[in-house]
Design an enzyme around this catalytic site. Structure first.
Site, PDB file in Angstrom:
ATOM      1  N   GLU A 185      23.772  61.252  43.827  1.00  0.00           N
ATOM      2  CA  GLU A 185      22.454  62.151  43.985  1.00  0.00           C
ATOM      3  C   GLU A 185      22.053  62.713  43.165  1.00  0.00           C
ATOM      4  O   GLU A 185      20.423  62.939  43.173  1.00  0.00           O
ATOM      5  CB  GLU A 185      23.545  63.921  45.127  1.00  0.00           C
ATOM      6  N   THR A 231      54.047  27.524  43.834  1.00  0.00           N
ATOM      7  CA  THR A 231      53.521  27.713  42.788  1.00  0.00           C
ATOM      8  C   THR A 231      53.708  27.556  40.940  1.00  0.00           C
ATOM      9  O   THR A 231      52.514  28.070  40.466  1.00  0.00           O
ATOM     10  CB  THR A 231      53.711  28.895  42.389  1.00  0.00           C
ATOM     11  N   ARG A 271      40.722  42.023  38.767  1.00  0.00           N
ATOM     12  CA  ARG A 271      41.017  41.937  38.102  1.00  0.00           C
ATOM     13  C   ARG A 271      40.370  43.229  37.570  1.00  0.00           C
ATOM     14  O   ARG A 271      40.354  44.251  37.516  1.00  0.00           O
ATOM     15  CB  ARG A 271      41.385  41.129  35.909  1.00  0.00           C
ATOM     16  N   GLY A 313      55.567  36.168  40.629  1.00  0.00           N
ATOM     17  CA  GLY A 313      56.468  35.407  40.787  1.00  0.00           C
ATOM     18  C   GLY A 313      56.116  35.880  42.851  1.00  0.00           C
ATOM     19  O   GLY A 313      56.839  36.644  43.137  1.00  0.00           O
TER      20      GLY A 313
END
Length: 356
Positions: free
Chosen positions: A46, A155, A178, A288
């Site tokens: 503002e 993975t 990130r 993990g």
């Protein structure tokens, strides 16, 4: 208001821990001033809009994506500034969930003869600040869990080898997640296996930001204090928080905090309270299967971002989540698809958890 939302989005990578806010001043059907909040400690949206408008602000309508603040923090109260500038009306997309404001800014405007309205494009405004809203309403950060997997949901190879599952485009895309976060969280298993830096390796120019980007706090959960002193993370600039179980000391050259723990590891509700106390709005998680599974079990995953690569790693490779409590179909974790798109050669899928 759409223009105000676009302006607010320019602070996507720079305002943490403050919310992203945009403001547009309109008079006689024309924009006379606009602005957004650039960085914490600097002028709010503002104020920037009022400075651009100057005397043209008198009698104008202010469209702002979040209720103007009414308290003095690092900057003065915007509601007071709007009154002093002589605006005739303030249209706020949403009421500020911060208890220090929460309707007080609108009340101040009304008390001084300024007409107010709320709710215009509120859903879009809330989507800009999921972490700020979560922290104010539920006392914890918005938790975004990022995972990378093969087509068959793996993975890492059985040996632990995991670099790289996805391509360069997907890895660059992760940098954006990130950069918008107040903290990046991982577990000791990932540190020992991959030795990651967990930092932001993308410039403001690459992100399209006009200000220096956030430098997230890097947080390592390490209940037994196994993090090596020569970890790559410790050799890079930026703040690191090493969290161990109560009674476990740390000699590492970074901040150390002890939290309650149990058989599964660090107490996650205590971690959430700690991160909220550190004013972390959005927490980006790269970890993990065990920590990922624990976060899911405690329903502490607000957004799940999965990159799927076009290859197969086999049934001996490691899976996404460690979920020993999931034994029947009734225990399934139900997800809600939010977005699916190609990122280079990989597919990025974004999910939210369905409410029970």
């Amino acid at each position: 208001m759409q223009r105000a939302l676009r302006l607010a989005a320019q602070g996507l990578y720079t305002t943490e821990p403050n919310p992203r806010v945009g403001c547009v001043l309109v008079k006689n059907g024309a924009i006379v001033g606009e602005g957004w909040h650039h960085r914490t400690g600097e002028a709010h949206a503002e104020i920037n809009a009022l400075r651009e408008a100057g005397e043209h602000a008198r009698g104008a309508v202010a469209y702002v994506t979040l209720e103007p603040c009414s308290h003095t923090g690092k900057t003065g109260p915007c509601a007071h500034a709007l009154v002093e500038a002589g605006v005739s009306k303030v249209v706020a997309a949403m009421v500020d969930p911060n208890p220090l404001v929460a309707g007080k800014g609108l009340a101040h405007l009304q008390q001084h003869g300024v007409e107010t309205e709320t709710g215009l494009l509120e859903a879009q405004a809330r989507a800009l600040n999921p972490g700020f809203i979560m922290r104010m309403e539920q006392g914890r950060p918005f938790m975004r869990l990022k995972m990378a997997m093969s087509l068959d949901g793996r993975t890492a190879m059985a040996s632990g080898e995991s670099q790289w599952i996805t391509g360069e485009a997907a890895r660059a895309d992760v940098q954006r997640y990130r950069a918008r976060s107040g903290a990046i969280l991982t577990g000791i298993g990932t540190v020992l296996q991959d030795d990651p830096r967990m930092d932001v390796r993308v410039s403001a120019e690459q992100l399209g930001a006009k200000d220096p980007v956030n430098r997230p706090l890097r947080v390592v959960l390490d209940s037994k204090g196994r993090m090596p002193a020569d970890a790559a993370m410790l050799k890079t600039s930026g703040d690191i928080l090493h969290i161990t179980a109560e009674g476990t000391a740390s000699q590492l050259p970074c901040e150390h905090v002890q939290l309650p723990h149990h058989a599964e590891g660090i107490d996650l509700p205590a971690l959430m309270a700690l991160l909220a106390d550190r004013q972390v709005n959005e927490c980006h998680v790269e970890c993990g299967s065990r920590l990922a599974g624990s976060l899911l079990q405690h329903r502490l995953v607000d957004e799940l971002v999965i990159y799927m690569a076009p290859h197969i790693m086999g049934d001996q490779a490691k899976g996404l989540f460690h979920l020993p409590w999931l034994e029947t179909m009734a225990h399934r974790v139900n997800l809600q698809r939010r977005d699916v798109r190609m990122v280079g050669e990989d597919v990025r899928m974004v999910f939210g958890l369905r409410s029970e």
